[in-house]
Motif scaffolding. Structure first.
Motif, short mmCIF file in Angstrom:
data_model
loop_
_atom_site.label_atom_id
_atom_site.label_comp_id
_atom_site.label_asym_id
_atom_site.label_seq_id
_atom_site.Cartn_x
_atom_site.Cartn_y
_atom_site.Cartn_z
N PRO A 218 0.83 -1.22 0.00
CA PRO A 218 0.00 0.00 0.00
C PRO A 218 0.86 1.26 0.00
O PRO A 218 1.07 1.89 1.04
CB PRO A 218 -0.81 -0.15 1.28
N ALA A 219 1.36 1.66 -1.16
CA ALA A 219 2.32 2.75 -1.27
C ALA A 219 1.78 4.08 -0.76
O ALA A 219 2.46 4.82 -0.06
CB ALA A 219 2.78 2.89 -2.71
N LYS A 220 0.54 4.40 -1.14
CA LYS A 220 -0.06 5.65 -0.69
C LYS A 220 -0.16 5.68 0.82
O LYS A 220 0.12 6.70 1.47
CB LYS A 220 -1.44 5.82 -1.33
N TRP A 221 -0.53 4.59 1.40
CA TRP A 221 -0.67 4.45 2.86
C TRP A 221 0.67 4.66 3.55
O TRP A 221 0.78 5.45 4.49
CB TRP A 221 -1.24 3.06 3.16
N PHE A 222 1.72 3.99 3.05
CA PHE A 222 3.06 4.16 3.61
C PHE A 222 3.53 5.60 3.46
O PHE A 222 4.05 6.20 4.41
CB PHE A 222 4.05 3.24 2.90
N HIS A 225 1.61 7.96 5.81
CA HIS A 225 1.91 7.64 7.20
C HIS A 225 3.29 8.15 7.60
O HIS A 225 3.48 8.76 8.66
CB HIS A 225 1.84 6.13 7.43
N PHE A 226 4.28 7.86 6.76
CA PHE A 226 5.65 8.21 7.10
C PHE A 226 5.85 9.72 7.18
O PHE A 226 6.75 10.21 7.86
CB PHE A 226 6.62 7.61 6.08
N ALA A 227 5.00 10.47 6.48
CA ALA A 227 5.12 11.93 6.47
C ALA A 227 4.44 12.58 7.67
O ALA A 227 4.63 13.78 7.92
CB ALA A 227 4.53 12.49 5.18
N TYR A 228 3.66 11.81 8.43
CA TYR A 228 2.91 12.38 9.55
C TYR A 228 3.60 12.09 10.87
O TYR A 228 3.99 10.96 11.16
CB TYR A 228 1.49 11.81 9.58
N ASN A 229 3.72 13.11 11.71
CA ASN A 229 4.30 12.97 13.04
C ASN A 229 3.22 13.22 14.08
O ASN A 229 2.79 14.37 14.28
CB ASN A 229 5.46 13.95 13.25
#
Length: 330
Positions: A218-222, A225-229
């Motif tokens: 799920p590329a969009k999900w990753f 997610h990784f961009a959010y803190n």
């Protein structure tokens, strides 16, 4: 406790049609308002009850949590994420912010319900739901946040912790297996390889990325997610927050929860529950990532950890129970 509640399926209209279960205490006064809890599930294709598709991983953690909380005198709502249960959509191509938007719609179900006290709505996120719930708190007015088996860190931090824990568990194996693992596993090289693959996934512009042209991710999900803190969201919270984790939970880095008190502006509590695993069930076996699939065959037959439930009960009753809902739960 004897179940004293009624359940009703609710259809939630949005970009994708969602379905969920509203659970209401059986003995209520239609002239009163009651506190409410929105349950947000963890990652993967788990439905509103915490169960996987086609009979796989029948965990029922969310249905059991909803029953426990409703029996305290709270109205609860839990829902199928996109592409799970009865809800429309494809969970594999769904992004993190899609899930946050869906949680806003689910929250609205409680805010608009005539029996719900709008000043006593709490979000309870489990696992990935702790991150979604934190992001939701930045978009909507809440009155409480429960971080169950997660919290503070983002997806990148938790998945990194899980990999490092797995390396160490394999290398600490007994006998020949442990000897071979210590020879074969090089954490630095393994992490470099994994990081390169992750960068390919999140660096793509696709919703779904095929690793080695075969394994769908799920590329969009990753990417989202990784961009959010979550720390940024927690810093804005001025109402009660609680984080509950089990000492047998290998998926969560408990050190991250120590940051909670330094982030939120309102009162905060953290609890480490003895003999509790990621799904809130009782577990005496060692904490493990390697043997988790074997444990999942037996854990659903065990009760939710009573100490974990007691912490939930005490926190909810201390912060949100009205005298009227106290009467219901008795």
């Amino acid at each position: 406790m004897i179940p004293l509640f009624t359940e009703k399926e609710i259809e939630v209209a949005g970009q994708k049609k969602l379905y969920g279960t509203l659970t209401i205490p059986e003995t209520i006064d239609s002239n009163e308002k009651y506190p409410a809890v929105l349950l947000i599930s963890g990652s993967g294709p788990l439905d509103r009850n915490g169960n996987g598709p086609k009979g796989k991983y029948q965990l029922n953690v969310y249905s059991e949590l909803a029953e426990h909380i409703t029996n305290l005198g709270f109205i609860t709502f839990r829902y199928d994420k996109r592409g799970t249960g009865k809800s429309e959509g494809d969970w594999l191509s769904t992004g993190f912010w899609d899930l946050v938007e869906d949680s806003e719609l689910a929250l609205q179900v409680l805010k608009e319900h005539p029996l719900v006290d709008p000043d006593k709505i709490i979000v309870a996120g489990h696992s990935e739901g702790t991150i979604i719930g934190t992001a939701l708190s930045e978009r909507q007015s809440l009155n409480g946040l429960m971080l169950l088996s997660g919290g503070v860190g983002n997806l990148d931090e938790f998945t990194t912790h899980q990999r490092l824990f797995t390396y160490q568990e394999l290398k600490s194996s007994k006998g020949l297996k442990g000897f071979l693992m210590r020879l074969l596993i090089n954490e630095k090289k393994a992490e470099l390889k994994t990081r390169k693959q992750i960068q390919k996934i999140i660096g793509s512009n696709k919703d779904v990325y095929k690793v080695y042209y075969l394994l769908k991710q799920p590329a969009k999900w990753f990417r989202e997610h990784f961009a959010y803190n979550p720390r940024d969201g927690l810093k804005k919270i001025n109402y009660p927050v609680i984080a509950i984790c089990g000492d047998k939970d290998a998926l969560v880095d408990p050190a991250l929860l120590d940051e909670l008190h330094t982030l939120v502006q309102g009162p905060s509590d953290t609890h480490m529950i003895k003999n509790m695993e990621h799904g809130f069930r009782f577990q005496q076996e060692d904490k493990t990532m390697v043997r988790v699939k074997k444990l999942l065959k037996i854990l659903p037959s065990r009760p939710l950890n009573p100490d974990g439930l007691d912490v939930i009960s005490h926190w909810l009753e201390s912060n949100y129970k009205s005298s009227r809902s106290n009467n219901i739960a008795q």
